[in-house]
Design a protein around this motif. Structure first.
Motif, PDB file in Angstrom:
ATOM      1  N   SER A 304      15.783  41.792  39.490  1.00 39.41           N
ATOM      2  CA  SER A 304      15.893  40.373  39.206  1.00 39.41           C
ATOM      3  C   SER A 304      16.974  39.740  40.078  1.00 39.41           C
ATOM      4  N   ASP A 331      21.775  35.828  30.070  1.00 43.87           N
ATOM      5  CA  ASP A 331      20.342  35.937  30.302  1.00 43.87           C
ATOM      6  C   ASP A 331      19.821  37.230  29.682  1.00 43.87           C
ATOM      7  N   ILE A 333      16.732  39.839  29.929  1.00 41.99           N
ATOM      8  CA  ILE A 333      15.770  40.172  30.978  1.00 41.99           C
ATOM      9  C   ILE A 333      14.843  41.285  30.502  1.00 41.99           C
ATOM     10  N   THR A 340      13.280  36.702  33.373  1.00 37.30           N
ATOM     11  CA  THR A 340      14.237  36.234  32.384  1.00 37.30           C
ATOM     12  C   THR A 340      13.470  35.661  31.205  1.00 37.30           C
ATOM     13  N   THR A 343      17.874  32.378  27.663  1.00 39.29           N
ATOM     14  CA  THR A 343      19.322  32.310  27.877  1.00 39.29           C
ATOM     15  C   THR A 343      20.034  31.931  26.589  1.00 39.29           C
TER      16      THR A 343
END
Length: 385
Positions: A304, A331, A333, A340, A343
Motif C-alpha cells: 500500500s 488507516d 488496511i 484502505t 480511517t
C-alpha cells in the motif's frame, strides 16, 4: 445527504460517533478544479472549485470515522467511539504499549523541541482507570525511547541512543519496579544509527528497525554507520543479522498473526538535514514473506501507499488487519488487497496520529496533540502473545 457519500448502513444510524461512508464511484470523476498535496488528507484541502465537493470535504473533516469499504463498519461496529483523553504539546509522542496487568498506557515524548535539547530521560505512564498522567524514570534511565512492545508481561523498548555517549539500544523494562536491562547495543561492535521501532514474534525473536530519524533530529551526534536497516535478533542466542536495507528510512514494523509475513513502512519521505518532508520521497508499506528460521525475508511486494501523509507506527490485529498511523488518523488496511478500508480520525488541525497499541476491544493512539482512546470496538484486536 452530502454529495459523494454513500448512505450509512442501517445499523450505523444513530451512533454516538460521527461516521461517513465515502462513495469511491462518485469520486471517480470530479467537476471543475481540484488539487491537494499527497501530504494532506483529502478533506483538509481548500483548493476546490465545485461547491458540492467542497461541502462534502468540509463535512468529512468533522467526522470521527471515515469508511471506504463496508468491512470497516464490521470491524469497528456501531458502538465504537473516540475520545481525546490527554491533550499534550504538538510534539511527537511515540512508543505506546498497553499494560493489561495494570491497565496503564506506557508512551514517550520524542525529540525536539521538548525534553532537554530534545533529549528525554523519562517516559509517561497513563493510569487508564483515573486518566492520571505520570512521568516515570526507569532504573537506570532510558534515554530517547522510540518504540515499544509488550511481551510476557514485560516492556521491550528500543531507543535512539543519547548524544555521542550511547548508541541505540534494545532494553527490557519491568513495568512494576521500572528496573531496566540493556539487551543489545551493537551489531558485532558496530553501533546502531538509532532504533525507531520493534516487533516480537511468537518465539520471542525481535525485528528491529534502525533508522536515521534520531540523527536527523540531532538526538544523536554521530553519523549513522549504515543505511536504515531492519535487523533480526534470535532471542535465545542473540545472533543478529540484517534482513532488509533501504536508502529511504526504516520506521515501523509488524508481523502477521501466523508469523509468516512482515510489514515494514519505508518513510524516506522524511528528509534529514535540513529536516523536511517531500511527497517525492518513499512512503510505501512493504510486505515480506518470513522464512521458517525468521532470519530471511523474501518476496518483497508493495502492499500500500497511503492516501495521504506516510505510515508511521504499524500494528497488526488478531485477525490480520493492518493499523497504521497516517497523519490525519489511523488507516485500517486489508492485508490481502492492500486497500484502505477506513480511517480513524484524530480531529484534524495540528493533531497527528503517529503510533498505536491494542487492548482487547480498545486501541490507543499517540501523536502530536496527545492521546486518543477508541473504545467498544466490535472486533477483538489484541493478539495471543
Amino acid at each position: 445527504m452530502y454529495s459523494y457519500l454513500n448512505p450509512l448502513p442501517p445499523l450505523m444510524n444513530g451512533t454516538l460517533a460521527k461516521w461517513a461512508y465515502v462513495s469511491l464511484a462518485a469520486l471517480a470523476t470530479l467537476p471543475g478544479q481540484f488539487n491537494r498535496s499527497a501530504m494532506e488528507a483529502p478533506w483538509a484541502t481548500t483548493d476546490i472549485s465545485d461547491s458540492r465537493l467542497s461541502r462534502t470535504l468540509e463535512y468529512l473533516n468533522t467526522t470521527d470515522f471515515v469508511a471506504y469499504d463496508q468491512r470497516f463498519f464490521d470491524i469497528l461496529g456501531p458502538n465504537a467511539t473516540i475520545e481525546h483523553v490527554q491533550k499534550l504539546a504538538f510534539q511527537s509522542h511515540e512508543a505506546p504499549c498497553y499494560l493489561k496487568d495494570t491497565n496503564q498506557l506506557f508512551f514517550t515524548e520524542w525529540g525536539p523541541p521538548g525534553g532537554e535539547n530534545g533529549t528525554h530521560s523519562w517516559q509517561y505512564l497513563l493510569d487508564l482507570d483515573t486518566n492520571k498522567l505520570n512521568k516515570i524514570t526507569t532504573d537506570p534511565p532510558t534515554f530517547n525511547a522510540h518504540g515499544c512492545v509488550v511481551y510476557n508481561h514485560s516492556l521491550y523498548v528500543v531507543t535512539d541512543g543519547h548524544g555521542d555517549e550511547q548508541t541505540g539500544q534494545l532494553v527490557k523494562i519491568d513495568p512494576r519496579s521500572l528496573k531496566q536491562e540493556t539487551l543489545l547495543n551493537n551489531y558485532l561492535v558496530q553501533p546502531f544509527g538509532g532504533f525507531n521501532d520493534l516487533e516480537i514474534d511468537w518465539d520471542g525473536n525481535f525485528y528491529l528497525t534502525d533508522s536515521k530519524s534520531g540523527w536527523g533530529r540531532e538526538i544523536v551526534d554521530f553519523t549513522p554507520p549504515t543505511s536504515p536497516t531492519v535487523y533480526f535478533v534470535e532471542r535465545e542466542t542473540f545472533r543478529i543479522k540484517p534482513v532488509h536495507i533501504t536508502d529511504g528510512n526504516a520506521n515501523g514494523v509488524a508481523i502477521s498473526p501466523a508469523g509468516d509475513i512482515l510489514y515494514v513502512p519505508d518513510t524516506g519521505v522524511s528528509q534529514y538535514f535540513p529536516v523536511a518532508k517531500t511527497p517525492y520521497g518513499k512512503r510505501e508499506l512493504w510486505a515480506f514473506d518470513i522464512s521458517k528460521s525468521g532470519s530471511v525475508l523474501s518476496n518483497k511486494r508493495l502492499l500500500s501507499n497511503p492516501v495521504s501523509y506516510f505510515y508511521d507506527g504499524v500494528r497488526v490485529s488478531r485477525k490480520g488487519r493492518i493499523f497504521c498511523g497516517a497523519g490525519d488518523g489511523v488507516d485500517v488496511i486489508d492485508p490481502e488487497s492492500g486497500f484502505t478500508l477506513g480511517t480513524i480520525r484524530v480531529g484534524g488541525g495540528d493533531n497527528l496520529a503517529v503510533s498505536l497499541t491494542f487492548g482487547r476491544n480498545d486501541l490507543w493512539i499517540v501523536g502530536r496533540g496527545g492521546v486518543w482512546h477508541v473504545r467498544d470496538i466490535r472486533e477483538r484486536l489484541d493478539r495471543d502473545w
